[in-house]
Design a protein around this motif. Structure first.
Motif, PDB file in Angstrom:
ATOM      1  N   LYS A  75      -6.650 -10.287  15.635  1.00 41.75           N
ATOM      2  CA  LYS A  75      -6.613  -9.115  16.513  1.00 41.75           C
ATOM      3  C   LYS A  75      -7.645  -8.075  16.092  1.00 41.75           C
ATOM      4  CE  LYS A  75      -4.517  -8.556  19.512  1.00 41.75           C
ATOM      5  NZ  LYS A  75      -4.848  -8.734  20.955  1.00 41.75           N
ATOM      6  N   LEU A  76      -7.805  -7.861  14.784  1.00 46.36           N
ATOM      7  CA  LEU A  76      -8.825  -6.923  14.317  1.00 46.36           C
ATOM      8  C   LEU A  76     -10.219  -7.393  14.710  1.00 46.36           C
ATOM      9  CD1 LEU A  76      -7.465  -6.054  10.748  1.00 46.36           C
ATOM     10  CD2 LEU A  76      -7.414  -4.610  12.789  1.00 46.36           C
ATOM     11  N   ALA A  77     -10.465  -8.703  14.586  1.00 44.62           N
ATOM     12  CA  ALA A  77     -11.762  -9.247  14.998  1.00 44.62           C
ATOM     13  C   ALA A  77     -11.988  -9.032  16.490  1.00 44.62           C
ATOM     14  CB  ALA A  77     -11.832 -10.730  14.658  1.00 44.62           C
ATOM     15  N   GLU A  78     -10.952  -9.261  17.292  1.00 44.94           N
ATOM     16  CA  GLU A  78     -11.066  -9.071  18.740  1.00 44.94           C
ATOM     17  C   GLU A  78     -11.403  -7.623  19.083  1.00 44.94           C
ATOM     18  OE1 GLU A  78      -7.984  -8.428  22.376  1.00 44.94           O
ATOM     19  OE2 GLU A  78      -7.459  -9.997  20.938  1.00 44.94           O
ATOM     20  N   LEU A  79     -10.698  -6.669  18.467  1.00 42.04           N
ATOM     21  CA  LEU A  79     -10.939  -5.260  18.767  1.00 42.04           C
ATOM     22  C   LEU A  79     -12.329  -4.824  18.312  1.00 42.04           C
ATOM     23  CD1 LEU A  79      -7.477  -3.653  17.852  1.00 42.04           C
ATOM     24  CD2 LEU A  79      -8.280  -4.534  20.041  1.00 42.04           C
ATOM     25  N   LYS A  80     -12.726  -5.275  17.120  1.00 40.80           N
ATOM     26  CA  LYS A  80     -14.059  -4.905  16.622  1.00 40.80           C
ATOM     27  C   LYS A  80     -15.140  -5.513  17.502  1.00 40.80           C
ATOM     28  CE  LYS A  80     -16.673  -2.806  13.633  1.00 40.80           C
ATOM     29  NZ  LYS A  80     -17.931  -2.956  14.380  1.00 40.80           N
ATOM     30  N   ASP A  81     -14.978  -6.752  17.913  1.00 40.89           N
ATOM     31  CA  ASP A  81     -15.966  -7.406  18.769  1.00 40.89           C
ATOM     32  C   ASP A  81     -16.038  -6.750  20.146  1.00 40.89           C
ATOM     33  OD1 ASP A  81     -16.508  -9.124  16.717  1.00 40.89           O
ATOM     34  OD2 ASP A  81     -15.439 -10.841  17.574  1.00 40.89           O
ATOM     35  N   SER A  82     -14.943  -6.113  20.558  1.00 42.69           N
ATOM     36  CA  SER A  82     -14.944  -5.435  21.860  1.00 42.69           C
ATOM     37  C   SER A  82     -15.644  -4.077  21.815  1.00 42.69           C
ATOM     38  CB  SER A  82     -13.499  -5.248  22.348  1.00 42.69           C
ATOM     39  OG  SER A  82     -12.839  -4.226  21.629  1.00 42.69           O
ATOM     40  N   PRO A  85     -14.719   0.832  16.897  1.00 40.07           N
ATOM     41  CA  PRO A  85     -14.950   0.962  15.452  1.00 40.07           C
ATOM     42  C   PRO A  85     -13.638   0.929  14.684  1.00 40.07           C
ATOM     43  CG  PRO A  85     -16.114   2.680  16.697  1.00 40.07           C
ATOM     44  CD  PRO A  85     -15.159   2.026  17.643  1.00 40.07           C
ATOM     45  N   ILE A  86     -13.625   0.210  13.562  1.00 37.81           N
ATOM     46  CA  ILE A  86     -12.457   0.133  12.694  1.00 37.81           C
ATOM     47  C   ILE A  86     -12.915   0.448  11.272  1.00 37.81           C
ATOM     48  CG2 ILE A  86     -10.589  -1.322  11.809  1.00 37.81           C
ATOM     49  CD1 ILE A  86     -10.832  -3.005  14.349  1.00 37.81           C
ATOM     50  N   TYR A  87     -12.146   1.275  10.586  1.00 41.00           N
ATOM     51  CA  TYR A  87     -12.468   1.685   9.222  1.00 41.00           C
ATOM     52  C   TYR A  87     -11.285   1.332   8.326  1.00 41.00           C
ATOM     53  CZ  TYR A  87     -15.841   4.458  11.864  1.00 41.00           C
ATOM     54  OH  TYR A  87     -16.823   4.855  12.732  1.00 41.00           O
ATOM     55  N   PHE A  88     -11.573   0.696   7.198  1.00 37.50           N
ATOM     56  CA  PHE A  88     -10.508   0.248   6.300  1.00 37.50           C
ATOM     57  C   PHE A  88     -10.652   0.919   4.934  1.00 37.50           C
ATOM     58  CE2 PHE A  88      -8.208  -2.413   3.366  1.00 37.50           C
ATOM     59  CZ  PHE A  88      -7.087  -2.784   4.090  1.00 37.50           C
ATOM     60  N   PHE A  89      -9.542   1.482   4.449  1.00 35.42           N
ATOM     61  CA  PHE A  89      -9.480   2.079   3.118  1.00 35.42           C
ATOM     62  C   PHE A  89      -8.546   1.221   2.263  1.00 35.42           C
ATOM     63  CE2 PHE A  89     -10.947   5.393   5.786  1.00 35.42           C
ATOM     64  CZ  PHE A  89     -11.658   6.278   5.003  1.00 35.42           C
ATOM     65  N   VAL A  90      -9.022   0.764   1.119  1.00 38.86           N
ATOM     66  CA  VAL A  90      -8.170  -0.089   0.290  1.00 38.86           C
ATOM     67  C   VAL A  90      -7.035   0.740  -0.287  1.00 38.86           C
ATOM     68  CG1 VAL A  90     -10.097  -1.584  -0.296  1.00 38.86           C
ATOM     69  CG2 VAL A  90      -9.448   0.253  -1.860  1.00 38.86           C
ATOM     70  N   GLY A  91      -5.871   0.101  -0.429  1.00 37.86           N
ATOM     71  CA  GLY A  91      -4.739   0.726  -1.082  1.00 37.86           C
ATOM     72  C   GLY A  91      -4.538   0.164  -2.470  1.00 37.86           C
ATOM     73  N   ASN A  92      -3.431   0.516  -3.091  1.00 36.83           N
ATOM     74  CA  ASN A  92      -3.170  -0.003  -4.433  1.00 36.83           C
ATOM     75  C   ASN A  92      -2.735  -1.465  -4.421  1.00 36.83           C
ATOM     76  OD1 ASN A  92      -1.031   1.855  -3.283  1.00 36.83           O
ATOM     77  ND2 ASN A  92       0.249   0.631  -4.655  1.00 36.83           N
ATOM     78  N   HIS A  93      -2.302  -1.972  -3.268  1.00 36.27           N
ATOM     79  CA  HIS A  93      -1.913  -3.386  -3.189  1.00 36.27           C
ATOM     80  C   HIS A  93      -3.079  -4.283  -2.767  1.00 36.27           C
ATOM     81  CE1 HIS A  93       2.584  -3.392  -3.644  1.00 36.27           C
ATOM     82  NE2 HIS A  93       2.331  -2.102  -3.550  1.00 36.27           N
ATOM     83  N   ASP A  94      -4.094  -3.721  -2.136  1.00 34.70           N
ATOM     84  CA  ASP A  94      -5.261  -4.524  -1.754  1.00 34.70           C
ATOM     85  C   ASP A  94      -6.547  -3.953  -2.362  1.00 34.70           C
ATOM     86  OD1 ASP A  94      -5.274  -2.291  -0.019  1.00 34.70           O
ATOM     87  OD2 ASP A  94      -4.544  -3.494   1.655  1.00 34.70           O
ATOM     88  N   LEU A  95      -6.402  -3.376  -3.580  1.00 33.59           N
ATOM     89  CA  LEU A  95      -7.555  -2.731  -4.219  1.00 33.59           C
ATOM     90  C   LEU A  95      -8.608  -3.735  -4.672  1.00 33.59           C
ATOM     91  CD1 LEU A  95      -7.154  -3.163  -7.559  1.00 33.59           C
ATOM     92  CD2 LEU A  95      -5.494  -1.347  -7.233  1.00 33.59           C
ATOM     93  N   TRP A  96      -8.268  -5.048  -4.686  1.00 30.04           N
ATOM     94  CA  TRP A  96      -9.235  -6.058  -5.081  1.00 30.04           C
ATOM     95  C   TRP A  96     -10.010  -6.604  -3.877  1.00 30.04           C
ATOM     96  CZ3 TRP A  96      -5.754  -8.947  -9.145  1.00 30.04           C
ATOM     97  CH2 TRP A  96      -5.939  -8.331 -10.396  1.00 30.04           C
ATOM     98  N   MET A  97     -10.001  -5.854  -2.797  1.00 29.37           N
ATOM     99  CA  MET A  97     -10.803  -6.254  -1.648  1.00 29.37           C
ATOM    100  C   MET A  97     -12.283  -6.058  -1.970  1.00 29.37           C
ATOM    101  SD  MET A  97     -10.349  -5.059   2.303  1.00 29.37           S
ATOM    102  CE  MET A  97      -8.821  -5.986   2.449  1.00 29.37           C
TER     103      MET A  97
END
Length: 255
Positions: A75-82, A85-97
């Motif tokens: 779904k994120l890919a679909e929205l971005k391709d459309s 703009p999408i902005y992602f901030f890493v949290g403490n559970h996905d800080l190794w992104m």
């Protein structure tokens, strides 16, 4: 960063979905609900901000990412391709992104709070972990887990072992996860409130937008500035909406 928000368009914020916890099966209804929300907001979204802990655990090997989450990633890919703009901030559970979102989805990833201006409205946006006074145990652990040498060591674990180990500690160990009990502590004891007030001593922001606390909060810091915490998609299913120069919280499924 400046974002021009056209008339009749909105900017949306959400955080702390913790997909995958406590098990993939148990989190599936939450993932489906979140995907439904993304599908609904695509009609009037000028931009979407995801403020971290989308996943309860995430680690990127050079050629491997954790299994699952196909619905939300698609779904994120679909929205971005459309063109949204999408902005992602890493949290403490996905800080190794690392760069998977940037390369695969063309979504920028931020590891620190960032300044934005929506038309004429100024904001400071981030996940919120490790900010402000206190929380010293988590701050020490975060330094360990973000130190390049330790990330390099973890990468040598086979993914079947590394991901399973990471998922275990993410669910079981609150010191490592950095989670706090989701109860309002009063303004004087809310570390993010104190952080925002200190930032205002040197620069004005109309809004501070954070996640991490798992509590929907809207607190006036002074007559011109407000702190908003987005809550979560475990208990509250809340999200933020910027419209006509103002930001408020809504609960998905309620008018």
């Amino acid at each position: 960063m400046m974002i021009k928000v056209p008339q009749n368009k909105k900017i949306y914020f959400a955080s702390d979905q913790h997909l995958g916890a406590p098990t993939a099966e148990a989190s599936m209804p939450r993932e489906q609900r979140f995907v439904s929300w993304l599908d609904e907001i695509k009609t009037d979204a000028a931009a979407i901000f995801l403020l971290g802990d989308l996943f309860d655990f995430w680690f990127e090997y050079k050629t491997v990412v954790p299994k699952g989450f196909v619905r939300v990633l698609g779904k994120l890919a679909e929205l971005k391709d459309s063109g949204i703009p999408i902005y992602f901030f890493v949290g403490n559970h996905d800080l190794w992104m690392r760069d998977y979102f940037e390369k695969e989805l063309n979504i920028p990833v931020y590891h620190e709070p960032q300044e934005f201006v929506f038309n004429t409205t100024s904001l400071l946006i981030g996940h919120g972990d490790g900010l402000g006074p206190g929380d010293k145990g988590y701050k020490r652990m975060k330094k360990v887990f973000t130190f390049p040498f330790f990330k390099w060591l973890f990468r040598w674990l086979h993914p079947d072992i590394g991901v399973k180990l990471g998922q275990y500690f993410s669910v079981k160990n609150k010191l490592i996860s950095g989670d706090e009990d989701a109860a309002f502590l009063g303004e004087d004891n809310e570390w993010l409130v104190q952080y925002c007030k200190r930032k205002l001593e040197t620069k004005h922001y109309d809004f501070f937008i954070f996640g991490h606390r798992h509590l929907p909060l809207e607190i006036d810091l002074n007559k011109q500035s407000k702190y908003i915490n987005l809550g979560d998609w475990i208990q509250y299913f809340t999200y933020g909406v910027f419209e006509d120069g103002n930001i408020g919280l809504k609960e998905y499924g309620k008018p």
